[in-house]
Design a protein around this motif. Sequence first.
Motif, short mmCIF file in Angstrom:
data_model
loop_
_atom_site.label_atom_id
_atom_site.label_comp_id
_atom_site.label_asym_id
_atom_site.label_seq_id
_atom_site.Cartn_x
_atom_site.Cartn_y
_atom_site.Cartn_z
N VAL A 1 39.77 0.20 31.13
CA VAL A 1 39.98 -1.15 30.92
C VAL A 1 40.77 -0.73 28.77
O VAL A 1 41.50 -2.35 28.79
CB VAL A 1 39.70 -2.41 30.93
CG1 VAL A 1 37.60 -2.05 30.14
CG2 VAL A 1 39.20 -3.64 30.53
N LEU B 1 34.92 1.14 34.66
CA LEU B 1 36.06 -0.29 34.21
C LEU B 1 36.99 0.50 33.31
O LEU B 1 37.78 0.34 32.73
CB LEU B 1 34.88 -1.22 33.12
CG LEU B 1 34.38 -1.92 34.78
CD1 LEU B 1 33.99 -3.48 33.86
CD2 LEU B 1 35.46 -3.11 35.33
N SER C 1 32.64 -9.12 32.61
CA SER C 1 32.17 -9.89 31.55
C SER C 1 30.88 -10.30 30.98
O SER C 1 30.37 -9.85 29.67
CB SER C 1 32.82 -10.77 31.16
OG SER C 1 32.86 -11.62 31.48
N THR D 1 41.37 -7.04 37.50
CA THR D 1 40.90 -6.57 36.28
C THR D 1 42.37 -7.28 35.75
O THR D 1 43.40 -6.04 35.48
CB THR D 1 40.47 -6.07 35.58
OG1 THR D 1 38.49 -5.96 36.48
CG2 THR D 1 39.88 -6.21 33.49
N GLY E 1 36.66 -3.44 39.78
CA GLY E 1 36.68 -5.18 39.96
C GLY E 1 34.62 -5.05 40.32
O GLY E 1 34.42 -4.17 40.27
N PHE F 1 37.88 -10.45 34.32
CA PHE F 1 37.38 -9.49 34.89
C PHE F 1 37.17 -9.82 36.33
O PHE F 1 36.18 -10.90 36.84
CB PHE F 1 36.29 -8.24 34.66
CG PHE F 1 36.17 -8.31 32.93
CD1 PHE F 1 36.25 -6.51 32.85
CD2 PHE F 1 36.22 -8.49 32.02
CE1 PHE F 1 36.40 -6.37 32.11
CE2 PHE F 1 35.87 -8.36 30.58
CZ PHE F 1 36.66 -6.60 30.67
#
Length: 645
Positions: free
Chosen positions: A536, A523, A566, A186, A207, A181
């Motif tokens: 993701v 994300l 993260s 990412t 990101g 990340f």
Amino acid sequence: MNIINLTENPNRPDIFHKYNVESRHALVIDNGSFKCRAGWSNSEKPILDFRNFILKPRRDRRKEVTDPLINKHTQIGNAITNLESVRLNLKTQFDRNVVTHFHNQEQIFDYIFAHLGVHNEESFTHPVLLTEALGNPNYFRQQMNELLFECYGIPSVCYGIDSLFSMRHNAVGSDTLIISFGYNTTHVIPVLDGQMRIENVRRLNLGGYHIIHYLHRLMQMKYPMHINAITISKIETLLHCHSSIALDYLEELRRWSDIDYYTDNVKKIQLAFVMPTTQGTPQNQDQKIEKRKELTRRLIEINARRAKSKQLDMENQLRFMASVRELYEIGEMVEFEAALKQNDLENVVALDKTISSLRARLQQMETSTQDSSQIANRAPKEKTSNNKKPPTDVPLEKWVSEINLKRDEILGRKEVRKARRQEAAKRHTAAAQERMRIISLLAHNDKGIDNFGVNDNDWDVYKSINKDNESDSESDNEKLLEYETILSKHDPSFKQNAIQSSDVAENYQLHFSVESIRAPEILFQPSLIGCPEMGVADLIDFVLKLFPADEQQRLVNGILLTGGCSQFAGLKERLSKELLEKRPFKTPFKIYAAPSPEIDAWLGARDFANSNDFNNSLTLKSDYEEKGSDYFKDHLYSNRYYANA
């Protein structure tokens, strides 16, 4: 409910670090797009840790910078004070996650070398280990090689990828699925048998930068009255310290809609504010009265001077008209006719009428001046005391009730005047149209001369125009103050509408509630900000399906989360839930979260610099001169080298 105090601790690396470092020790630089970390290979942690941008303010020759280590007109990283005031002038060497502006990168290198004590050495004898973007183009690596070898004269350099160094430091295993990340991107990086499968690496163009600015927009739209107080620095603090990723986003939204849950979990950010002065106190009323008297006296003096000047002009005009009348009496008809024509008069009758009008106006002005002098010299009345006592022949309850009724009448009149003023501000009301009609009639003058105000009757028109814009009467305000003072002493149930400090403070508070989960949710749902890419979790599933089933299982047995984003609370649990839904039934997997994801890349690079493989991975200056400026030696933790065609 929590009150948050947002303070900044830049942790400035202003100390001149001078180490007795042997030439065999490498200089390790993790050149991230958000932060840059630098130190020696024998250090336990990075010596320098600063934001990776520079500021070149306007040159001011009157000010001299005393720091001899850096350019006098350049500030870098945490050395920049009052960041928000110069944010629009900040420069970076990155275009997303790739270094493209090497004149800015040179400033960063100067800063690093100066603070690590190698700025003034005659020859640079330390190898350099530098991180770069995954899939960095040969052209930009060529530019970096030229900068390091030609400008700084370093003996050797080694390039590596930050997420692979993080994998080395955490020792997850030779089969790893890295979720990196970053600040702008990412990456999902599969590693099998210690080798990165570059053909199956996938990137999500989202990101930490996008999360920060999405949260910034959310808070500004929620509090448009505090748009200037909601700065990027405050948003970064909120995001890093008080945001999390929801295990079930829709369920968490429903929980936030409950008022009890909202009250217990909302974070309140107190902004700076100035307490307004208390209005309506006797002291302030006395000050207002004195100020009004002083203003009245000044206005009377100004009007008297103007009236005196106007009176002198009229007396001169009267004398001139009288002299013209004398010309008529003595028989000078030629000069008399010329004087009449000059003053736009038709005959002697019009002349006599003008003379009579001037004399009447002069007499009226003299009377008005005498009245103004008497008003100015009149002794001010003593203010009645607010400490009224209830009459003896009337019960206290009845007297208090009458005072309340009088107070309500005044408040009613004030509300009516307020409503009139608000109504007058509207353009399409009948009152507004009538005012505009009168103003347009007054403005229509064929001769182009503005004579409004010459006659006293003109001010009646002015009053008719502004009848709805009247302000609150001073006598009403004084009586209201008197009644409220009486009620506060004799009526226990009376509560004056005073402004409390807590109420004002609440108007300058930001409630950080559902935004704490909405911003990081992009994300998993990039569509929240209009991004057409998959989240993701879907990206991980897409990458896994590029491998056969046995290799998929090897990868999911060691999933590593690294990078700044993260650190969001709940990320590991959310990914576990998503993978459990996407993986085959009863398929095991294991997710590892890097314990220190911000510096793991630097720590892994330091470990590699101290290993036996480091010397074989160095690109020497002789290699640069013989094999081309884009050449570098690849290794397990670097990009693959492909020669230019």
